[in-house]
Write a protein that holds these residues in place. Structure first.
Motif, PDB file in Angstrom:
ATOM      1  N   UNK A   1       0.954  -1.303  -0.132  1.00  9.89           N
ATOM      2  CA  UNK A   1      -0.036  -0.007  -0.094  1.00  9.89           C
ATOM      3  C   UNK A   1       0.963   1.171   0.145  1.00  9.89           C
ATOM      4  N   UNK A   2       0.896   1.939  -1.158  1.00  8.36           N
ATOM      5  CA  UNK A   2       2.047   2.947  -1.193  1.00  8.36           C
ATOM      6  C   UNK A   2       1.796   4.242  -0.319  1.00  8.36           C
ATOM      7  N   UNK A   3       0.397   4.338   0.229  1.00 10.55           N
ATOM      8  CA  UNK A   3       0.183   5.595   1.236  1.00 10.55           C
ATOM      9  C   UNK A   3       1.044   5.294   2.255  1.00 10.55           C
ATOM     10  N   UNK A   4       1.358   3.864   2.854  1.00 14.21           N
ATOM     11  CA  UNK A   4       1.724   3.517   4.051  1.00 14.21           C
ATOM     12  C   UNK A   4       3.133   2.898   3.919  1.00 14.21           C
ATOM     13  N   UNK A   5       3.393   2.350   2.768  1.00 13.16           N
ATOM     14  CA  UNK A   5       4.675   1.580   2.833  1.00 13.16           C
ATOM     15  C   UNK A   5       5.842   2.189   1.901  1.00 13.16           C
ATOM     16  N   UNK A   6       7.003   2.028   2.227  1.00 13.48           N
ATOM     17  CA  UNK A   6       8.176   2.528   1.346  1.00 13.48           C
ATOM     18  C   UNK A   6       9.496   1.638   1.709  1.00 13.48           C
ATOM     19  N   UNK A   7      10.172   1.402   0.676  1.00 12.43           N
ATOM     20  CA  UNK A   7      11.145   0.494   0.550  1.00 12.43           C
ATOM     21  C   UNK A   7      12.391   1.421   0.935  1.00 12.43           C
ATOM     22  N   UNK A   8      12.502   2.523   0.790  1.00 16.24           N
ATOM     23  CA  UNK A   8      13.613   3.787   0.945  1.00 16.24           C
ATOM     24  C   UNK A   8      13.253   5.016   1.561  1.00 16.24           C
ATOM     25  N   UNK A   9      12.436   5.173   2.329  1.00 11.17           N
ATOM     26  CA  UNK A   9      11.651   6.470   3.063  1.00 11.17           C
ATOM     27  C   UNK A   9      11.111   7.474   1.827  1.00 11.17           C
ATOM     28  N   UNK A  10      11.082   7.194   0.793  1.00 10.18           N
ATOM     29  CA  UNK A  10      10.579   8.110  -0.194  1.00 10.18           C
ATOM     30  C   UNK A  10       9.108   7.690  -0.490  1.00 10.18           C
ATOM     31  N   UNK A  11       8.285   8.014   0.340  1.00  3.99           N
ATOM     32  CA  UNK A  11       6.779   7.750   0.070  1.00  3.99           C
ATOM     33  C   UNK A  11       6.208   8.278  -1.152  1.00  3.99           C
TER      34      UNK A  11
ATOM     35  N   UNK B   1       1.055  12.283  11.826  1.00  3.20           N
ATOM     36  CA  UNK B   1       1.710  11.385  11.079  1.00  3.20           C
ATOM     37  C   UNK B   1       3.047  10.600  12.017  1.00  3.20           C
ATOM     38  N   UNK B   2       3.124   9.345  11.687  1.00 10.40           N
ATOM     39  CA  UNK B   2       4.236   8.648  12.307  1.00 10.40           C
ATOM     40  C   UNK B   2       5.114   7.847  11.455  1.00 10.40           C
ATOM     41  N   UNK B   3       6.402   7.928  11.413  1.00 10.33           N
ATOM     42  CA  UNK B   3       7.119   7.121  10.460  1.00 10.33           C
ATOM     43  C   UNK B   3       8.017   6.000  11.207  1.00 10.33           C
ATOM     44  N   UNK B   4       7.791   4.861  11.099  1.00 12.47           N
ATOM     45  CA  UNK B   4       8.437   3.783  11.598  1.00 12.47           C
ATOM     46  C   UNK B   4       9.389   3.195  10.711  1.00 12.47           C
TER      47      UNK B   4
ATOM     48  N   UNK C   1      10.036   0.598   5.709  1.00 12.16           N
ATOM     49  CA  UNK C   1       9.502   1.842   6.451  1.00 12.16           C
ATOM     50  C   UNK C   1       7.999   1.904   6.146  1.00 12.16           C
ATOM     51  N   UNK C   2       7.350   2.279   7.157  1.00 10.24           N
ATOM     52  CA  UNK C   2       5.648   2.360   7.314  1.00 10.24           C
ATOM     53  C   UNK C   2       5.372   3.773   7.835  1.00 10.24           C
ATOM     54  N   UNK C   3       4.511   3.877   7.343  1.00  9.09           N
ATOM     55  CA  UNK C   3       3.855   5.395   7.710  1.00  9.09           C
ATOM     56  C   UNK C   3       2.502   5.225   8.290  1.00  9.09           C
ATOM     57  N   UNK C   4       1.844   5.923   8.981  1.00  8.66           N
ATOM     58  CA  UNK C   4       0.606   5.650   9.798  1.00  8.66           C
ATOM     59  C   UNK C   4       0.283   7.107  10.437  1.00  8.66           C
ATOM     60  N   UNK C   5      -0.860   7.135  10.982  1.00  4.33           N
ATOM     61  CA  UNK C   5      -1.132   8.127  12.044  1.00  4.33           C
ATOM     62  C   UNK C   5      -1.433   7.585  13.604  1.00  4.33           C
TER      63      UNK C   5
ATOM     64  N   UNK D   1       2.984 -11.448   7.347  1.00  5.06           N
ATOM     65  CA  UNK D   1       2.530 -11.338   8.890  1.00  5.06           C
ATOM     66  C   UNK D   1       1.542 -10.070   9.034  1.00  5.06           C
ATOM     67  N   UNK D   2       0.782  -9.772   9.961  1.00  3.89           N
ATOM     68  CA  UNK D   2       0.028  -8.870  10.204  1.00  3.89           C
ATOM     69  C   UNK D   2       0.421  -7.760  11.050  1.00  3.89           C
ATOM     70  N   UNK D   3       0.611  -6.488  10.546  1.00  4.22           N
ATOM     71  CA  UNK D   3       1.078  -5.336  11.217  1.00  4.22           C
ATOM     72  C   UNK D   3      -0.053  -4.350  11.747  1.00  4.22           C
ATOM     73  N   UNK D   4      -0.123  -4.129  13.036  1.00  2.00           N
ATOM     74  CA  UNK D   4      -1.020  -3.243  13.505  1.00  2.00           C
ATOM     75  C   UNK D   4      -0.571  -1.668  13.458  1.00  2.00           C
ATOM     76  N   UNK D   5      -1.262  -0.737  12.605  1.00  2.00           N
ATOM     77  CA  UNK D   5      -0.963   0.481  12.513  1.00  2.00           C
ATOM     78  C   UNK D   5      -2.185   1.381  12.999  1.00  2.00           C
ATOM     79  N   UNK D   6      -1.742   2.849  12.752  1.00  3.50           N
ATOM     80  CA  UNK D   6      -2.798   3.753  13.457  1.00  3.50           C
ATOM     81  C   UNK D   6      -3.610   4.133  12.149  1.00  3.50           C
TER      82      UNK D   6
END
Length: 143
Positions: free
Chosen positions: A39-49, A67-70, A80-84, A128-133
């Motif tokens: 999901x491009x809105x929440x995921x990135x391979x190199x921090x360039x969402x 926003x939260x960047x993990x 890299x995961x981005x959520x709220x 696996x499943x990952x919980x995000x906001x």
């Protein structure tokens, strides 16, 4: 002959333990393995969402979110995961209610900690499943 075969097997296992036995998967192979789960809105391979998929979140109102960047460890894909999350999780918003982060789940890949390769000789990865906001809402207190 038996001893030589046993020696070859032992060398192969030692090579696998040292990480030399399994071929790493490329990002393209990992993307294919994740399938529609990327999901491009929440995921990135190199921090360039992807700027075509901005993260939507409530910046104002009774319960605002931020926003939260993990960054994830090397044994996860994507890295890299981005959520709220709620700006003030637990703050009172109405009588008997508080601001609470709304959870969502996304699929990511985790590299298996094993000495064995898959049948093609590649590293093994599991979904696996990952919980995000996913947002922040004013909800009834649950404590």
């Amino acid at each position: 002959m038996f001893v030589e075969r046993l020696l070859v097997i032992c060398v192969a296992l030692v090579g696998s333990v040292q990480g030399e036995g399994c071929v790493p998967l490329s990002n393209q192979q990992l993307l294919k393995k994740l399938g529609n789960g990327f999901i491009a809105q929440h995921m990135s391979m190199d921090q360039s969402f992807d700027r075509n998929y901005p993260l939507q979140y409530n910046q104002h109102g009774i319960c605002s979110s931020v926003p939260v960047f993990d960054p994830l460890p090397d044994n996860y894909f994507p890295r890299f995961i981005r959520h709220v999350r709620c700006k003030s999780d637990g703050d009172k918003c109405l009588t008997g209610k508080s601001c609470q982060t709304v959870d969502a789940y996304i699929n990511i890949l985790e590299k298996e900690a094993t000495i064995f390769c898959d049948k093609e000789g590649y590293e093994q990865w599991t979904t696996i499943s990952l919980k995000i906001g996913a947002g922040c809402e004013c909800a009834v207190d649950t404590f």
